[in-house]
Design an enzyme around this catalytic site. Structure first.
Site, short mmCIF file in Angstrom:
data_model
loop_
_atom_site.label_atom_id
_atom_site.label_comp_id
_atom_site.label_asym_id
_atom_site.label_seq_id
_atom_site.Cartn_x
_atom_site.Cartn_y
_atom_site.Cartn_z
N ASN A 102 -2.05 -4.57 1.56
CA ASN A 102 -2.31 -3.45 2.49
C ASN A 102 -3.21 -4.00 3.60
O ASN A 102 -4.41 -4.21 3.38
CB ASN A 102 -3.01 -2.32 1.72
CG ASN A 102 -3.45 -1.20 2.64
OD1 ASN A 102 -3.06 -1.14 3.81
ND2 ASN A 102 -4.27 -0.30 2.12
N TRP A 103 -2.61 -4.23 4.75
CA TRP A 103 -3.38 -4.86 5.83
C TRP A 103 -4.28 -3.87 6.57
O TRP A 103 -5.06 -4.28 7.42
CB TRP A 103 -2.42 -5.50 6.84
CG TRP A 103 -1.64 -6.66 6.29
CD1 TRP A 103 -1.65 -7.14 5.00
CD2 TRP A 103 -0.73 -7.51 7.01
NE1 TRP A 103 -0.81 -8.23 4.88
CE2 TRP A 103 -0.22 -8.47 6.11
CE3 TRP A 103 -0.28 -7.53 8.33
CZ2 TRP A 103 0.70 -9.45 6.50
CZ3 TRP A 103 0.63 -8.50 8.72
CH2 TRP A 103 1.11 -9.45 7.81
N LYS A 104 -4.14 -2.60 6.28
CA LYS A 104 -4.95 -1.56 6.93
C LYS A 104 -4.90 -1.72 8.45
O LYS A 104 -3.87 -2.11 8.99
CB LYS A 104 -6.39 -1.60 6.39
CG LYS A 104 -6.44 -1.57 4.87
CD LYS A 104 -7.80 -1.30 4.34
CE LYS A 104 -7.76 -1.39 2.82
NZ LYS A 104 -9.00 -1.01 2.18
N HIS A 111 -3.36 6.78 -0.15
CA HIS A 111 -4.45 5.79 -0.25
C HIS A 111 -5.78 6.54 -0.15
O HIS A 111 -5.88 7.54 0.57
CB HIS A 111 -4.32 4.75 0.87
CG HIS A 111 -5.28 3.62 0.69
ND1 HIS A 111 -6.59 3.70 1.07
CD2 HIS A 111 -5.12 2.38 0.13
CE1 HIS A 111 -7.21 2.56 0.77
NE2 HIS A 111 -6.32 1.74 0.19
N GLU A 139 -8.34 6.02 1.46
CA GLU A 139 -8.85 6.19 2.83
C GLU A 139 -8.16 7.37 3.51
O GLU A 139 -8.76 8.07 4.32
CB GLU A 139 -8.69 4.88 3.61
CG GLU A 139 -9.73 3.86 3.15
CD GLU A 139 -9.32 2.41 3.25
OE1 GLU A 139 -8.35 2.09 3.95
OE2 GLU A 139 -9.98 1.58 2.57
N GLY A 179 -12.86 -2.45 -1.35
CA GLY A 179 -13.58 -3.07 -0.24
C GLY A 179 -15.07 -3.23 -0.50
O GLY A 179 -15.84 -3.51 0.42
N SER A 195 -10.84 -4.65 -4.80
CA SER A 195 -11.51 -5.95 -4.79
C SER A 195 -10.84 -7.00 -5.69
O SER A 195 -11.52 -7.79 -6.35
CB SER A 195 -13.00 -5.80 -5.12
OG SER A 195 -13.63 -4.96 -4.17
N GLY A 197 -6.22 -5.31 -0.66
CA GLY A 197 -6.68 -5.05 0.71
C GLY A 197 -7.19 -6.34 1.35
O GLY A 197 -6.41 -7.18 1.82
N GLY A 198 -8.50 -6.52 1.33
CA GLY A 198 -9.15 -7.66 2.02
C GLY A 198 -8.48 -9.01 1.77
O GLY A 198 -8.23 -9.78 2.70
C1 PEP Z 1 -7.06 -1.22 -0.86
O1 PEP Z 1 -7.52 -0.77 0.17
O2 PEP Z 1 -5.98 -0.75 -1.28
C2 PEP Z 1 -7.81 -2.25 -1.56
C3 PEP Z 1 -7.53 -2.45 -2.81
O3 PEP Z 1 -8.75 -2.92 -0.84
P1 PEP Z 1 -9.62 -4.18 -1.35
O4 PEP Z 1 -8.70 -5.11 -2.06
O5 PEP Z 1 -10.19 -4.77 -0.10
O6 PEP Z 1 -10.66 -3.62 -2.26
#
Ligand code: PEP
Length: 253
Positions: A9-11, A96, A98, A175, A214, A235-236
């Site tokens: 998920n590149w957001k 999601h 967010e 995150g 994470s 995500g990250g």
């Molecule tokens: C996400 O936003 O779906 C996510 C899991 O982010 P991260 O891996 O950065 O915690």
């Protein structure tokens, strides 16, 4: 046997140049990945570019969100499931945290989006997860159960769930660098599968439930080794080809 999925998920990250570089980097490492469905979810505006770059590869494309209304219409700023299909997406993230917490998406709206996604021919990646205060007050199962039930309770929702992937993402782990322990994650994944089994044993057996929050190269193998964890929503770490590929390799079995 459920085939693992690793979805990035590149957001709201990237530019035309970084999309090109990141996808080239991921493609370079794909040859050794045998049994993982790899998906990337760039921002809407880069989907077309990504679709061209991925056309000859096994990497699938997903949107990060969609409108709850099908087709076309007077919905300024929105993107429909049909448009995502038109651009070559096979998947779309819905609900999601967010979207739920920053943009106020309710359980019902998220369920409506999953239904519309399914009807457009997309596979919803249906996200659920509790806030820190909900976990601390012992409400994790109540919250996750409620989020799932919004989809499971209607015939259309159940039909969409039959073709969905679920992502369990504890909000306090997204995150933040704080990962759920494999045991904490497994406990909720088992609860989710049990909830699906109340609707249908076959649904529970076949549905892939991803963990998100994470995930990194250093913790992925342990998480993916748990019985009910079928891969990750990343995500990250999905923004660095080397890290994303290491996570994909950890999911390969
Ligand atoms: C996400 O936003 O779906 C996510 C899991 O982010 P991260 O891996 O950065 O915690």
């Amino acid at each position: 046997m459920r085939r693992p999925i690793v979805a990035g998920n590149w957001k709201m990250h990237g530019s035309r140049a970084t999309v090109s570089d990141l996808l080239a980097g991921i493609q370079e490492g794909m040859a050794v990945i045998r049994n993982v469905e790899v998906i990337v979810c760039p921002p809407f505006v880069y989907l077309d570019q990504a679709a061209s770059l991925l056309s000859e590869t096994p990497i699938a494309l997903g949107g990060q969100n969609l409108c709850q209304v099908p087709g076309q219409g007077a919905y300024t700023g929105e993107i429909s499931g049909d448009m995502l299909r038109d651009l070559g997406c096979g998947f779309v993230i819905v609900g999601h945290s967010e979207r739920r917490n920053i943009y106020g998406e309710s359980d019902d709206l998220v369920a409506a989006k999953a239904i519309v996604a399914h009807q457009a021919g997309l596979i919803p990646v249906f996200c659920v997860g509790e806030l820190l205060e909900e976990r601390e007050s012992g409400e994790t199962e109540k919250v996750v159960g409620r989020q799932l039930d919004a989809l499971l309770e209607t015939d259309e929702g159940l039909a969409a769930m039959q073709h969905s992937v679920i992502a369990y993402e504890p909000v306090w782990a997204i995150g933040t660098g704080k990962t759920a322990t494999p045991e904490q994650a497994q406990e909720v994944h088992a609860f989710i599968r049990q909830r699906l089994a109340q609707a249908s044993r076959d649904l529970a057996e076949k549905t892939r439930i991803l963990y998100g929050g994470s995930v990194k190269p250093g913790n992925a193998a342990e998480l993916f080794g748990m019985a009910d964890i079928d891969g990750g929503l990343i995500g990250g770490a999905s923004l660095k080809a080397a890290d994303f590929l290491a996570i994909c390799r950890a999911a390969d079995s």
